[in-house]
Scaffold this motif. Structure first.
Motif: not given
Ligand SMILES: Cc1ncc(C[n+]2csc(CCOP(=O)(O)OP(=O)(O)O)c2C)c(N)n1
Ligand code: SF4
Ligand SMILES: [Mg+2]
Length: 322
Positions: A178-188, A271-278
Motif C-alpha cells: 500500500a502506497s497512499f492512504i488518506a482520509q477526507a470528509v465531504d463537509w470540508i 483515532e476516531e475522535d477527533p476525526i483525522p483528515v489528510g
C-alpha cells in the motif's frame, strides 16, 4: 463508407472549464448527500489538472456512490457490485496513458469487494480510488455495512448491529505494498479537494476514504463533528497536504504528521475522535505492478500477432508434402 482514419477519436489540448466535465445527466442523489461534494471536487480537479475528458476514465461498482461516472463527461464504466477495482486495474494496465479513477462505496469496496480491495492495495496499480463511506448501504435502502457503528438499526440489523465496525484505514495500512492512504470528509470541501489532488498526483494506488453524509438513511451521523470543528484533526505536512492558515482558524486542531512514518500513520488511523483528515501514509517509491510486469513488452502489437499466428497454426491442417 467513412474511411477508418476519420473514425479515430481526436484528442485536444484545449483548456477546459468545469462545465466540460459535467455530463448531460443531473445527479439523482438526495439533497444534502455528500456524494454531490465529491463530484464537485472531482470536476474541479479535472479542470485544474487540465485532464482531457477523452483520456480520463471513471470506474465504479454498484451503489449510490457508484453513479458518479454517469455525471462526469469522460469515459466511464459502471461495473458490477464489488468489482470496480479489478476493472480499473485492467483498464490502467492496458492503457497506462489514461487517468483512471474509481468511485466505490463502503458496501461495494469493503464487503462484497473486500478481496479485490486488499489485492489492489498490494498490486499498487496507478489508480485514484475514492471510497465514499456513508456507513450504510444507501442504494438498497439501509442495510448495515462493514463501517456501520455498533448499534446501527437497519433492515438487516433491526435490533442494532452487534459487530464492531471495520476500520478501512487501519486495514489498508496493514497491507504490504500500500502506497497512499488518506482520509477526507465531504463537509470540508477545500481539504477534500487538496487530498484528492495529492492522491491524483501520487504514482501508485491512492486510497482515499471520504466520510460521506447520507441524510436519507444516516441523518445526523456526523453532526457532532460538523458542529464542533475542534473535534476534527487536520494533518499537515509539506510531503502531504499543508493546511491553509484560513482553514486552521476554523479548525484549530492541526497536527504536523510526516506521511512517510507508517507507525505514526497506524496510530492516527486508530483515532476516531477527533476525526483525522489528510494524508496518513505515502510511499512514492513503492513498486507498482505495471512496472514490475513490463506491460509494454508483453503487449506489443508484434508480439500479439505472433502469438495469435502460433495459436492458429496449432489447428491448421497442412497439405501433405511429398
Ligand atoms: C451481486 C450483488 N449483490 C447485491 C447487490 C445489491 N446491492 C446493490 S448496491 C448494494 C450496497 C451498496 O452500498 P454501498 O457500496 O455502501 O454504496 P452506497 O449506496 O451507500 O453509496 C447492494 C447490496 C447487487 N447489486 N449485486
Ligand atoms: S440514499 Fe444516502 S447515499 Fe444514496 S443518494 Fe440518498 S443521501 Fe446519498
Ligand atoms: Mg455506503
Amino acid at each position: 463508407m467513412m474511411p477508418l482514419a476519420q473514425c479515430v477519436l481526436r484528442t485536444s489540448d484545449q483548456h477546459h472549464d468545469i462545465a466540460d466535465y459535467r455530463s448531460e445527466l443531473m445527479p439523482r442523489w438526495c439533497n444534502g448527500c455528500g456524494d454531490n461534494a465529491i463530484l464537485t471536487a472531482m470536476q474541479r480537479l479535472c479542470r485544474d489538472e487540465g485532464l482531457q475528458p477523452e483520456r480520463t476514465v471513471f470506474v465504479s461498482g454498484i451503489g449510490c456512490s457508484s453513479r458518479l461516472p454517469h455525471y462526469m463527461n469522460a469515459y466511464g464504466f459502471h461495473g458490477t457490485h464489488g468489482r470496480a477495482l479489478p476493472i480499473a486495474e485492467g483498464v490502467k494496465i492496458s492503457r497506462p496513458d489514461l487517468d483512471v479513477f474509481v468511485s466505490t462505496g463502503d458496501g461495494d469496496c469493503l464487503s462484497i469487494g473486500a478481496a479485490h480491495w486488499l489485492h489492489a492495495l498490494r498490486y499498487n496499480v496507478d489508480l485514484t480510488v475514492l471510497l465514499h463511506d456513508n456507513h450504510i448501504y444507501g442504494l438498497t435502502k439501509k442495510q448495515a455495512s462493514p463501517t456501520s457503528p455498533r448499534g446501527t438499526k437497519s433492515n438487516t440489523t433491526p435490533k442494532g448491529s452487534i459487530l464492531a465496525p471495520l476500520n478501512p484505514l487501519s486495514v489498508s495500512l496493514g497491507v504490504d505494498g500500500a502506497s497512499f492512504i488518506a482520509q477526507a470528509v465531504d463537509w470540508i470541501p477545500d481539504l477534500l479537494y487538496e487530498v484528492i489532488r495529492a492522491a491524483y498526483r501520487h504514482k501508485g494506488l491512492s486510497f482515499v476514504r471520504i466520510l460521506q453524509r447520507c441524510p436519507e438513511f444516516m441523518p445526523g451521523m456526523f453532526d457532532p463533528w460538523i458542529q464542533d470543528p475542534k473535534r476534527m484533526l487536520l494533518l499537515s505536512h509539506p510531503a502531504g497536504v499543508t493546511v491553509p492558515a484560513a482553514l486552521a482558524k476554523v479548525y484549530p486542531n492541526v497536527r504536523a504528521h510526516d506521511p512517510s512514518d507508517r507507525a505514526a500513520a497506524r496510530a492516527i488511523a486508530d483515532e476516531e475522535d477527533p476525526i483525522p483528515v489528510g494524508i496518513l501514509y505515502r510511499d512514492p517509491a513503492a513498486p507498482r505492478y505495471e512496472e514490475l510486469r513490463h506491460a509494454g513488452e508483453l503487449r506489443t502489437a508484434d508480439r500479439i500477432a505472433r502469438g495469435l499466428a502460433a495459436e492458429l497454426d496449432r489447428f491448421t491442417i497442412w497439405p501433405e508434402t511429398a
